[in-house]
Design a protein around this motif. Sequence first.
Motif, PDB file in Angstrom:
ATOM      1  N   ALA A  16       0.837  -1.201   0.000  1.00  0.00           N
ATOM      2  CA  ALA A  16       0.000   0.000   0.000  1.00  0.00           C
ATOM      3  C   ALA A  16       0.870   1.248   0.000  1.00  0.00           C
ATOM      4  O   ALA A  16       0.485   2.287  -0.514  1.00  0.00           O
ATOM      5  N   ALA A  17       2.049   1.171   0.578  1.00  0.00           N
ATOM      6  CA  ALA A  17       2.902   2.342   0.691  1.00  0.00           C
ATOM      7  C   ALA A  17       3.451   2.774  -0.661  1.00  0.00           C
ATOM      8  O   ALA A  17       4.060   3.816  -0.781  1.00  0.00           O
ATOM      9  N   ALA A  18       3.224   1.954  -1.696  1.00  0.00           N
ATOM     10  CA  ALA A  18       3.686   2.339  -3.017  1.00  0.00           C
ATOM     11  C   ALA A  18       2.880   3.530  -3.544  1.00  0.00           C
ATOM     12  O   ALA A  18       3.314   4.206  -4.458  1.00  0.00           O
ATOM     13  N   ALA A  19       1.715   3.749  -2.951  1.00  0.00           N
ATOM     14  CA  ALA A  19       0.890   4.861  -3.413  1.00  0.00           C
ATOM     15  C   ALA A  19       1.574   6.174  -3.059  1.00  0.00           C
ATOM     16  O   ALA A  19       1.994   6.372  -1.937  1.00  0.00           O
ATOM     17  N   PRO A  20       1.710   7.072  -4.033  1.00  0.00           N
ATOM     18  CA  PRO A  20       2.371   8.342  -3.750  1.00  0.00           C
ATOM     19  C   PRO A  20       1.410   9.293  -3.040  1.00  0.00           C
ATOM     20  O   PRO A  20       0.231   8.984  -2.867  1.00  0.00           O
ATOM     21  N   ASP A  21       1.957  10.409  -2.602  1.00  0.00           N
ATOM     22  CA  ASP A  21       1.079  11.458  -2.096  1.00  0.00           C
ATOM     23  C   ASP A  21       0.355  12.064  -3.291  1.00  0.00           C
ATOM     24  O   ASP A  21       0.977  12.479  -4.258  1.00  0.00           O
ATOM     25  N   LEU A  22      -0.958  12.070  -3.224  1.00  0.00           N
ATOM     26  CA  LEU A  22      -1.754  12.529  -4.364  1.00  0.00           C
ATOM     27  C   LEU A  22      -1.793  14.047  -4.434  1.00  0.00           C
ATOM     28  O   LEU A  22      -1.774  14.724  -3.411  1.00  0.00           O
ATOM     29  N   VAL A  23      -1.864  14.548  -5.646  1.00  0.00           N
ATOM     30  CA  VAL A  23      -2.113  15.977  -5.840  1.00  0.00           C
ATOM     31  C   VAL A  23      -3.331  16.110  -6.749  1.00  0.00           C
ATOM     32  O   VAL A  23      -3.351  15.597  -7.864  1.00  0.00           O
ATOM     33  N   GLN A 194      -6.359   4.609   0.699  1.00  0.00           N
ATOM     34  CA  GLN A 194      -5.005   4.135   0.433  1.00  0.00           C
ATOM     35  C   GLN A 194      -3.974   5.255   0.514  1.00  0.00           C
ATOM     36  O   GLN A 194      -2.801   4.991   0.771  1.00  0.00           O
ATOM     37  N   PHE A 195      -4.408   6.478   0.299  1.00  0.00           N
ATOM     38  CA  PHE A 195      -3.431   7.557   0.152  1.00  0.00           C
ATOM     39  C   PHE A 195      -3.206   8.279   1.472  1.00  0.00           C
ATOM     40  O   PHE A 195      -4.146   8.784   2.085  1.00  0.00           O
ATOM     41  N   GLU A 196      -1.949   8.348   1.878  1.00  0.00           N
ATOM     42  CA  GLU A 196      -1.639   8.886   3.186  1.00  0.00           C
ATOM     43  C   GLU A 196      -1.732  10.408   3.200  1.00  0.00           C
ATOM     44  O   GLU A 196      -2.200  11.011   4.157  1.00  0.00           O
ATOM     45  N   GLN A 197      -1.264  11.020   2.152  1.00  0.00           N
ATOM     46  CA  GLN A 197      -1.332  12.487   2.098  1.00  0.00           C
ATOM     47  C   GLN A 197      -1.934  12.913   0.770  1.00  0.00           C
ATOM     48  O   GLN A 197      -1.608  12.359  -0.279  1.00  0.00           O
ATOM     49  N   ILE A 198      -2.798  13.903   0.828  1.00  0.00           N
ATOM     50  CA  ILE A 198      -3.396  14.433  -0.396  1.00  0.00           C
ATOM     51  C   ILE A 198      -3.269  15.944  -0.373  1.00  0.00           C
ATOM     52  O   ILE A 198      -3.503  16.589   0.651  1.00  0.00           O
ATOM     53  N   THR A 199      -2.878  16.485  -1.514  1.00  0.00           N
ATOM     54  CA  THR A 199      -2.799  17.934  -1.654  1.00  0.00           C
ATOM     55  C   THR A 199      -3.854  18.372  -2.653  1.00  0.00           C
ATOM     56  O   THR A 199      -3.960  17.803  -3.741  1.00  0.00           O
TER      57      THR A 199
END
Lengths: 498, 323
Positions: A16-23, A194-199
């Motif tokens: 799951a950590a493969a998911a990047p921080d989304l923008v 799934q996404f830890e951080q979202i901008t």
Amino acid sequence: MRLALALTALLAPLPAAAAPDLVLAIGGEPETGFDPIRGWGTYGNPLFQSTLLRRDADLATQPDLAEDWQLSEDRLVWTVTLREGVRFSDGSPLTARDAAFTFMTAKQVPDSLDLSAMDRAEALDDRTLRITLNRPWITFTETFYTLGIVPEASYGPGYGRAPVGSGPYSLVSWSEGEQLIVRRNEAYHGQMPQFEQITFLFTGADTGLAAAQAGQAHLVAVPAQLAGRVPQGFRPVVAQTVDNRGLSMPADAPVTSDPAIRQALNLGLDRALIAEVALEGHGTPAFGPADGLPWAGPDDLLEHDAQAAMAVLDRAGWLPGPDGIRARDGLRAAIALNYPAGDPTRQALAEVTAELARPLGIQVTPKGGSWDAIQRVMHDEPVVFGFGSHSPYQLYTLYSSAVARTGWMNPGGYASAEVDAVFARAQAAESMEAAAPIWAEAAAHYGVHGDNAWVWLVNLDHVYLAHDCLDLGATQIEPHGHGWPVTATLADWRWTCG
Amino acid sequence: MALDLRMRALAHAVAVLAAVALAVFGLMRASPVDPVAAYLGPAMAQASPEQMARIAESWGLDRPAPERFARWAGQVLRGDLGWSTTYAAPVGQVLGERLGASALLAGLAWALSGVLGFALGLVAAMARDRWPDRVIRLWCYVLAATPTFWLGMVMIALFAVGLGWAPVCCAGPIGVPSDQAGLADRLRHLALPLTALTLFGVAQIALHTRIKAIEILQSDPVTLARLQGAGPGDILWRHVARNAALPGVTVLFASLGEIIGGAILAEQVFAWPGLGRATIEAGMRGDVALLLAIAMLTAVVVVAANLAADRLAPALDPRQRAR
């Protein structure tokens, strides 16, 4: 560099950590802040707060904070049992007292939420919320899906800029007009996204598109006209909507009051052609204000037929004059069609409508103006309006005689005793689900096989450009307003690349 | 005597501010924007008239205009700038959060355009009608006719999207909270908007300086100096620069208002978190308190700049000191 990579790999062994921080550049920045009591979350998803109920991708009801919800026999008292062990992002427990406080405060603060159907909300104990209505009013349930629960202990001025809630994400920083950064709330009680951080970039569509082209954003809401300009590594995602556009038909004005005129327009305007020309294909024909939703009339559909439209006008005594425009008893079939001058989509719809109405013998004159100018004439002249919501209350605001010509509600002043009776039965239903088919019955009266109260034209496509690796799953049928509603299904989003 | 002059300047400034406030308030009154409808946006379609009346009442919009203006003026005199209906926050707080970013951008652009414009003006004058002069003049005419927002959009398309040298937006990297962005990151994000705004400001100052410098170059003292064998460097430094500085400084201070106007547009294009968006929202939504505060603030800066130019003039020009 290699060391850093190795360290990252060690520290993050989960796939799951493969998911990047989304923008995301999807707009929707609330100037007043993230305060549900001031209307935050009415569209789509309050993100930082939890609601009592929520809707999934099929718009079916799912529990959120509520574990059980019962409406009394007289349809006046809701008893809601809250889930146990929910905590706000500051660690404090969320109890029924917070929920009661949220509802009571939202009723008292003069803002966009209208809780006039509610008499009071109170906590019977830590987990039981009782809401008493002053009339049977099933659409009050809408607030269960939209009103985010705030903490009584720390709610106050400034809450909107530092929201504390029990939603899937909590606020990290917000630079107004620039970006909002949120982090996953690890104590969240629901399905963990799934996404830890979202901008969220709040920079306008142009900059958002530029960010995608520069490889700095993963999802961009674009005007449908730009749907063809897909940057490399992106694909367009088109969400179906009830973000509709249609023509109001004032019930007391000389020409539009005639049922034959309204019927002829509904029959004779080629909606597919309108979507093709005015929206460059980025829309679908609309026949009612809630197409595809459970409370839309199932038979509220028409085959485009210009011959039939003209036959209707002939039978009603509207006969073509020397210039091709019909008239009856000296009254020409001529109407002004108002649109907000700053909105090119509505302008195009008005102009295409005028072109397509002329061969029928109806003269439509597009007239651009400000909303304030439109407000002055909207009871007497047709307007290109846009609506669309996830609540059947929308039908009430468009067709109920109780709100005829009240503010922007039912601007044409449509009134039908049959429709009012159906609405009363729907409002007195035992649940939103049970009410839906009752609401749908009303379309037989107001719709294209009844009074033709409105001439609905199109539902706009909502177009997003999504990174090839970002799977949005199924999207909801989206309401009026493009952008933020897409986050309603955020928990289902997946990053599909390694 | 000097004190009397200062008092008069101050009274003058206060009168200007009062006039600006009245004009802005009057314009907002005359504008067709219904603040409650603008505030509600799409929610307006489901808002009952009672609800809209309640909102209007809570904002004091149900009171007569003179009373509202008097109440606002009283508040301001007590140091309270009022309540921004757009942002549902005190105006002072809204300004406080955004002022720094705007001041940094506009201030730097102003200073840079002054230095650069003055230098280019001198170069053009010394090389009159030769190619450096022609290039600088053409550049200035083109820039003077170019709106900042358009220049900004072209620069984003070229340097951020096309070449990938600069970030596409914002005052810091995407996804990094503003208080965690490093100095290098901040400078990188400042570069493009600062360049756009500086280029915009340079043209006027360069053209004004050039004309003045040419005038000085044709004057008797310079001709005399030339006849006495002074070199170009000597002339430039001793005669031209010194004497052209005065109109340069005056134009520079007078151009502050334009730089602020340009900054509002540039901020919008580059998503710079300053007062730009707040100004536009306040105007579009009939947020009287916020727009008044921004207009007053701009007026204060412009008035102060003009006062400063008046006081700097004698310092730069000994002839004015004697008077």
